[in-house]
Every structure is written in structure tokens, then in C-alpha cells.
Design an enzyme around this catalytic site. Sequence first.
Site, PDB file in Angstrom:
ATOM      1  N   ARG A   1       0.820  -1.206   0.000  1.00  0.00           N
ATOM      2  CA  ARG A   1       0.000   0.000   0.000  1.00  0.00           C
ATOM      3  C   ARG A   1       0.857   1.260   0.000  1.00  0.00           C
ATOM      4  NH1 ARG A   1      -1.696   3.794  -0.891  1.00  0.00           N
ATOM      5  NH2 ARG A   1      -3.462   5.002  -0.139  1.00  0.00           N
ATOM      6  N   TYR A   2       1.970   1.197   0.752  1.00  0.00           N
ATOM      7  CA  TYR A   2       2.868   2.339   0.857  1.00  0.00           C
ATOM      8  C   TYR A   2       4.154   1.986   0.118  1.00  0.00           C
ATOM      9  CZ  TYR A   2      -0.344   3.187   4.732  1.00  0.00           C
ATOM     10  OH  TYR A   2      -1.457   3.364   5.491  1.00  0.00           O
TER      11      TYR A   2
ATOM     12  N   CYS B   1     -10.682 -12.004  17.700  1.00  0.00           N
ATOM     13  CA  CYS B   1     -11.252 -10.807  18.305  1.00  0.00           C
ATOM     14  C   CYS B   1     -12.537 -10.484  17.561  1.00  0.00           C
ATOM     15  CB  CYS B   1     -10.270  -9.655  18.183  1.00  0.00           C
ATOM     16  SG  CYS B   1      -8.623 -10.125  18.720  1.00  0.00           S
TER      17      CYS B   1
ATOM     18  N   CYS C   1      -5.026 -17.088  14.513  1.00  0.00           N
ATOM     19  CA  CYS C   1      -4.639 -16.220  15.606  1.00  0.00           C
ATOM     20  C   CYS C   1      -4.703 -17.036  16.884  1.00  0.00           C
ATOM     21  CB  CYS C   1      -5.592 -15.038  15.711  1.00  0.00           C
ATOM     22  SG  CYS C   1      -5.550 -13.980  14.257  1.00  0.00           S
TER      23      CYS C   1
ATOM     24  N   ARG D   1      -9.989  -8.028   9.784  1.00  0.00           N
ATOM     25  CA  ARG D   1      -9.879  -9.093   8.792  1.00  0.00           C
ATOM     26  C   ARG D   1     -10.861 -10.209   9.103  1.00  0.00           C
ATOM     27  NH1 ARG D   1      -4.129  -7.888   9.053  1.00  0.00           N
ATOM     28  NH2 ARG D   1      -3.797  -6.347   7.415  1.00  0.00           N
TER      29      ARG D   1
ATOM     30  N   CYS E   1     -12.378  -7.740  14.788  1.00  0.00           N
ATOM     31  CA  CYS E   1     -11.265  -7.825  13.829  1.00  0.00           C
ATOM     32  C   CYS E   1     -11.592  -7.256  12.439  1.00  0.00           C
ATOM     33  CB  CYS E   1     -10.814  -9.266  13.679  1.00  0.00           C
ATOM     34  SG  CYS E   1      -9.414  -9.423  12.551  1.00  0.00           S
TER      35      CYS E   1
ATOM     36  N   ASP F   1     -12.296   0.206  11.869  1.00  0.00           N
ATOM     37  CA  ASP F   1     -12.649   0.209  10.450  1.00  0.00           C
ATOM     38  C   ASP F   1     -14.122  -0.134  10.283  1.00  0.00           C
ATOM     39  OD1 ASP F   1      -9.987   0.683   9.670  1.00  0.00           O
ATOM     40  OD2 ASP F   1      -9.512  -1.448   9.858  1.00  0.00           O
TER      41      ASP F   1
END
Length: 347
Positions: free
Chosen positions: A90-91, A107, A103, A112, A110, A271
Site C-alpha cells: 500500500r505504501y 477478536c 490467531c 480481517r 477484527c 474500520d
Amino acid sequence: MEKWKKILNSCISDSATLSKYLDINKEEADEVIAKYPMRINTYYLSLIKGKGDPIWKQCVPDALEIKVQTGKRDPLLEKNHSPFDGLVHRYKDRVLLIVSDMCAGYCRFCTRKRMLGTRENVLQEKIFLKALQYIKQHKEIRDVVISGGDPLVLDDNKLEHYIKNIKKIKHVEIIRIDSRTPCFLPQRITPQLCEMLKKYSPIYFNTHFNHFQEITRESRKACKMLAESGIVLGNQTVLLAGVNDNAETLKKLFEGLLTMCVRPYYMYIPDAVKGTYHFRVSIAKAVRIMKKLIGHTSGLAIPHLVIDLKYGGGKTPLLPNYIIKHKGKRYTFKNFENEKFYYADIS
Ligand SMILES: *Cc1c(COP(=O)(O)O)cnc(C)c1O
Ligand code: SF4
């Protein structure tokens, strides 16, 4: 078998087992789990002190995940910035390598969420070789973030294989590891792991604590071991409604992190991911919280508040506004105590 592997193998993923430990609504939990899998390890479970507390909210399925339909599956459009699955570019000067979709627990908030538990995927060797090739060809990449899922669900050998080969690329200056294990499964941080990581200095390690209740004897020990191995520790927090969305809680968390050699790095506005809307905190509230922190605790305890803009806009900082007026060279400020100050800038 190592202790952390035993804990991982005994993760709770069905409502019947969970109901032996917690007072949950099984039918509701099952409906949620059918859509978004549950995975709670027994260490993290042991941190729950009461129904609906900050630990509970982060790991126990909530009916709101399926009742509220707002949000996108992949709001950041990471896919658009992936030359191929497993690598996000992305950068310009840094890439993110996704080495596992597992994981040490899932969570509920999350980002993702869409990928977790769909398949137990670790990065395939042929994709890793492709990623190495890609990084080699892009000489502008100087920073490689090893992420997931959680890279530390992999064993030391696998992890070393990745780090060692990335490190061999001349223009890669630093390697970063993103892992929630110091918080989620601190038993994962073993002397052997630290010995291995130490060889590849400089390594920057971003962990993920969201609440001071996660700071325990075990997590303290894990962070201390990493720090003593020369690994630079940072923390990424997600600002979560009902979990940590007030200045007092965050102050306790961030000051606590500093006592275990972890420097708060980022704090994210959640997000816009489908199934996590009940955790969202408004930008206005987040900025008000920052205002209550800046100047009221060590500057070291203050992370950058950022929002990851939709459609791949990238991480963008948010700050309270301290310049209240500005005319020519003359600036009017409000300081952290809301007092007014004037300042004449150079011509
Ligand atoms: C967050 C992120 C990085 C690292 O960003 P920093 O601001 O340097 O910490 C790199 N790549 C992707 C895709 C990211 O989301
Ligand atoms: S540890 Fe990170 S990637 Fe894994 S479920 Fe939690 S927030 Fe998502």
C-alpha cells in the site's frame, strides 16, 4: 509439547463448551458463530472478571454482530493493493506479508473478520518465494511487516525461515512483527523465540493491548523478555465502544504499557467492517479523548490516533486542533488546559 501449543490446542470454539465457563445465551451465540467463528484460548478466558467486561466483549460473540448489517467485508480494499494474495503493498517503501490467517484467539472487532478461520491457511512456500522475488525487484521497499492473522502461531523454525530470507535482501532495512500474542497468549514468548529474534536485530515488534485488564504478570514477563532481547516494542490499540472508549481507561492502559517497555504507537478508529459496528466510536469522540490525554500524561504514553481511510486511502492522523485562529503571522492557540495564547510567527 510447549505450554503455548497446549493452550492453543485447547481453544474454545463452540457455545456448549463456553457455557461451562460463562453465562451466555447458547442459541444466540450459535447463530453468530455460524457466520463468524469463535476461538477463545483459556489464558485469555481466565482474564474475564464479569459478564460483559472489556475482555468478554473482545472475545465472546455478540448478537449485534449479525443484527447490524452496516459496513463492508473489506472496507480498506486491501485486495486492490495486493500484487498477489499474501502481500499488501500500500505504501511505496513498505510491504505487509500475511504469513498466517490463524490467531491465538479471534477478536470480535477484527478488521480481517472476513478471512479468519475460513481455512487454516499459512503462507504457502511458493507464494513466499514469489513475495521474496517481488521484494527483491522493488528496491524501494525498506521495511517489511510480517503480519497475519498472527505470525506467532507459527513455530520458531517457520518464522525464522521467513525472517532470515527477508533479512538477506540488501535493501530491506528493518523487519517488523505484528502479533497479539504478548497480550493474548504471553506463553508464546519463550526464551528460545527471543534468542532467535535477537539474531536479526533491528526487529520492531508491534503488539496489541486494548485494556489495562490485559496487563498481567504473564504479559509483563513476555514483554520484558522481548525488550531484554533488544526488540523494540510498540503497541497498536483499537478504540472500541464499551471496551476502552474513555480517557481514564486509556491513560491507565498506556501508562501501564510504558512500565513494561512498550511504547504506544497507534490507536485506530475502528474500520467500517461488517459485523463490528457495535464497537464503532465517532471521530469527534476519539479526538475529545486525545485532548484529555495530550499534556495530561507522558508524551511517551500518547499514540498517534489514526483512521484507515476507506478504499485504500491509508492511515491518516487525527489530532485535536490547537490553533484556534490564524491571521497572517499572528496565531491564537488553546493549550492542553484550554488557556488562550498568542504567538507571532517569523516573517
Ligand atoms: C499499517 C500498514 C503498514 C505500516 O504502516 P506504518 O504507518 O509504517 O506503521 C504497511 N502496510 C500496510 C498495508 C498497512 O496496513
Ligand atoms: S489477533 Fe488481530 S488479526 Fe487476529 S483476530 Fe485479533 S485483531 Fe484480528
